[in-house]
Design an enzyme around this catalytic site. Structure first.
Site, short mmCIF file in Angstrom:
data_model
loop_
_atom_site.label_atom_id
_atom_site.label_comp_id
_atom_site.label_asym_id
_atom_site.label_seq_id
_atom_site.Cartn_x
_atom_site.Cartn_y
_atom_site.Cartn_z
N ASP A 268 0.31 -9.63 -4.59
CA ASP A 268 1.59 -8.91 -4.60
C ASP A 268 1.42 -7.59 -5.36
O ASP A 268 2.31 -7.15 -6.10
CB ASP A 268 2.72 -9.75 -5.20
CG ASP A 268 4.10 -9.15 -4.93
OD1 ASP A 268 4.20 -8.18 -4.16
OD2 ASP A 268 5.09 -9.67 -5.51
N LEU B 73 0.82 -1.22 0.00
CA LEU B 73 0.00 0.00 0.00
C LEU B 73 0.85 1.27 0.00
O LEU B 73 0.32 2.37 -0.16
CB LEU B 73 -0.98 0.00 1.18
CG LEU B 73 -2.08 -1.05 1.12
CD1 LEU B 73 -2.92 -1.03 2.39
CD2 LEU B 73 -2.96 -0.86 -0.11
N ASN C 104 9.46 -9.21 -9.20
CA ASN C 104 10.26 -10.08 -8.36
C ASN C 104 9.34 -10.98 -7.54
O ASN C 104 8.47 -10.46 -6.85
CB ASN C 104 11.11 -9.23 -7.41
CG ASN C 104 12.31 -9.98 -6.92
OD1 ASN C 104 12.69 -10.98 -7.49
ND2 ASN C 104 12.89 -9.50 -5.84
N1 LIG Z 1 7.21 -7.97 -6.00
C1 LIG Z 1 7.87 -6.98 -6.52
O1 LIG Z 1 8.30 -7.07 -7.67
N2 LIG Z 1 8.08 -5.86 -5.84
C2 LIG Z 1 7.81 -5.65 -4.46
C3 LIG Z 1 8.91 -6.07 -3.57
C4 LIG Z 1 9.69 -7.25 -4.04
O2 LIG Z 1 9.29 -8.39 -3.74
O3 LIG Z 1 10.72 -7.03 -4.66
C5 LIG Z 1 7.58 -4.18 -4.22
O4 LIG Z 1 7.42 -3.77 -3.06
O5 LIG Z 1 7.54 -3.42 -5.18
#
Ligand SMILES: NC(=O)N[C@@H](CC(=O)O)C(=O)O
Length: 420
Positions: A298, A54, A271
């Site tokens: 995510d 968030l 990621n």
């Molecule tokens: N999942 C992602 O690609 N990004 C996540 C953090 C992370 O896991 O690198 C983020 O907070 O942007």
């Protein structure tokens, strides 16, 4: 508080019926209820996301608790767990209480803060897990997501510590030494593009280690964003042995592959990275089998300058809240019981969110969403409620429109639009 009659709705695909909402709960028939014509609509328990970013405090230019909550409600969610990688990091009772309070003020979904495992997500010193657990935010999930708790001794201690309050450690499984400089999945495509690879084994090795640690100390482990076929096999074996491990998969890992990196459009940088077609197939099957327990978004909003730049400099992450259910529907079709389990009941159980993930029986809290499975929608980034625009699905036609969402009997979404 308004009473509602949801007329002719199909609960999880069953024969149409009338559903009444009154005083915050699913109720027996009442007079003077506002009628919602729900012919053709399916009612699901409100969706629950165990993995949402968030961005508040710290990156309010990318998302706030309020804008993210609105995106969640529009996606059919009634509860989201807010990741700790904010600025300052949610590693104290003060910060988790701030996020929790902002969620209450927005009033669109229940915002359940996740606490950091280590101070500043630095992986060196355990954060005050107990203080966060006993704070007003009542934290039960702890995660350094964005970073792996790579130190095995620290991971062991954290797993032991949270047993006292039935907490769970949600691990971002990435052996950092194996992913130094990584830009995308390590494989044929990365070789062709000349980008440094993030090998599947960097995820699988940490999951293998962590299920053994969780087994050794008899604690609960949750694995974030599982992305490889090999990880699925490690989890399958651990579950067969009775290890207390749960796992999530994201909509994007269920749908997209590393081939998308070929255009060097950073909207596809995430990621863990997008993997191969055979990984996607294994993840889809694992969600069906229950080896993977939940779909988690995510949801990772990023400001334009952090995303619309060279691939190597772009932040990893994709929006997810407003498209998760349509993506899952596009893959699995109207398997409503499966969808309700993997997107509501199981995540509510993992997060310990009583009142969510219910069965919509009379007397239960009215946390639910109404979906029109026949409607199709073209994803238009400019129409999203998120403050960011980094959706990988722009221009795609997806099934399933979220028509209404109710949080404890209050409409947060009506006619496909946020109520506030
Ligand atoms: N999942 C992602 O690609 N990004 C996540 C953090 C992370 O896991 O690198 C983020 O907070 O942007």
């Amino acid at each position: 508080m308004m009473a509602y009659l949801i007329k002719g709705v199909s609960i999880l695909g069953a024969e149409p019926t009338d559903l009444y909402i009154n005083d915050g709960v699913i109720s027996a028939p009442v007079e003077n209820a506002e009628v919602i014509d729900a012919a053709g609509l399916v009612a699901l328990p409100g969706l629950v996301d165990v993995h949402t970013h968030l961005r508040e405090p710290g990156r309010e230019d990318a998302e706030t608790v309020e804008t993210g909550s609105r995106a969640a409600a529009l996606g059919g969610y009634t509860a989201v767990c807010a990741m700790a990688n904010t600025s300052p990091v949610a590693d104290t009772a003060g910060v988790v209480e701030q996020v929790w309070r902002l969620g209450r003020e927005a009033g669109l979904v229940d915002v359940q803060p996740i606490g950091a495992v280590t101070v500043g997500l630095a992986g060196k010193q355990m954060a005050e897990l107990g203080a966060m657990a006993t704070s007003a935010a009542n934290v039960r999930i702890f995660s350094d997501d964005g970073f792996c708790v790579a130190d095995p001794k620290l991971m062991r201690r954290a797993l032991e510590y949270v047993k006292a309050f039935d907490g769970v450690i949600a691990q971002h499984a990435e052996e950092p030494r194996l992913t130094e400089g990584a830009q995308m999945h390590e494989g044929e495509v990365s070789t062709r593009l000349g980008l440094t690879g993030w090998p599947a084994v960097a995820e699988e090795a940490i999951i293998a280690r962590d299920v053994l640690l969780a087994e050794h100390v008899g604690s609960r482990l949750h694995v974030c964003h599982v992305s490889t076929a090999g990880s699925v096999e490690v989890l399958r074996q651990a579950k067969a042995r009775g290890v207390r491990v749960t796992a999530e998969v994201t909509p994007h890992h269920l749908l997209l592959t590393d081939e998308l990196a070929a255009g060097y459009d950073p909207v596809f940088k995430v990621n863990p990275p997008l993997r191969t077609r055979s990984d996607v197939e294994a993840l889809r099957q694992a969600l069906l089998d229950g080896v993977i327990d939940v779909v988690a978004t995510d949801h990772a909003p990023h400001a334009v300058q952090d995303k619309e730049c060279e691939w190597a400099h772009a932040r990893p992450g994709m929006l997810g809240l407003e498209t998760a259910l349509p993506i899952v529907l596009s893959i699995y079709g109207p398997q409503w019981d499966l969808i309700a389990d993997r997107m509501s009941r199981a995540p509510a159980r993992i997060a310990g969110l009583a009142g969510h993930g219910g069965d919509l029986s009379v007397g239960s809290p009215a946390n639910l969403t109404l979906v029109d499975p026949a409607a199709r929608r073209v994803v238009d980034p400019s129409e999203l409620a998120s403050r960011s625009r980094n959706t990988p699905y722009a221009g795609m036609t997806l099934p399933g429109r979220i028509v209404a969402t109710f949080l404890r009997g209050e409409a947060t979404v009506l006619d496909g639009k946020a109520v506030k």
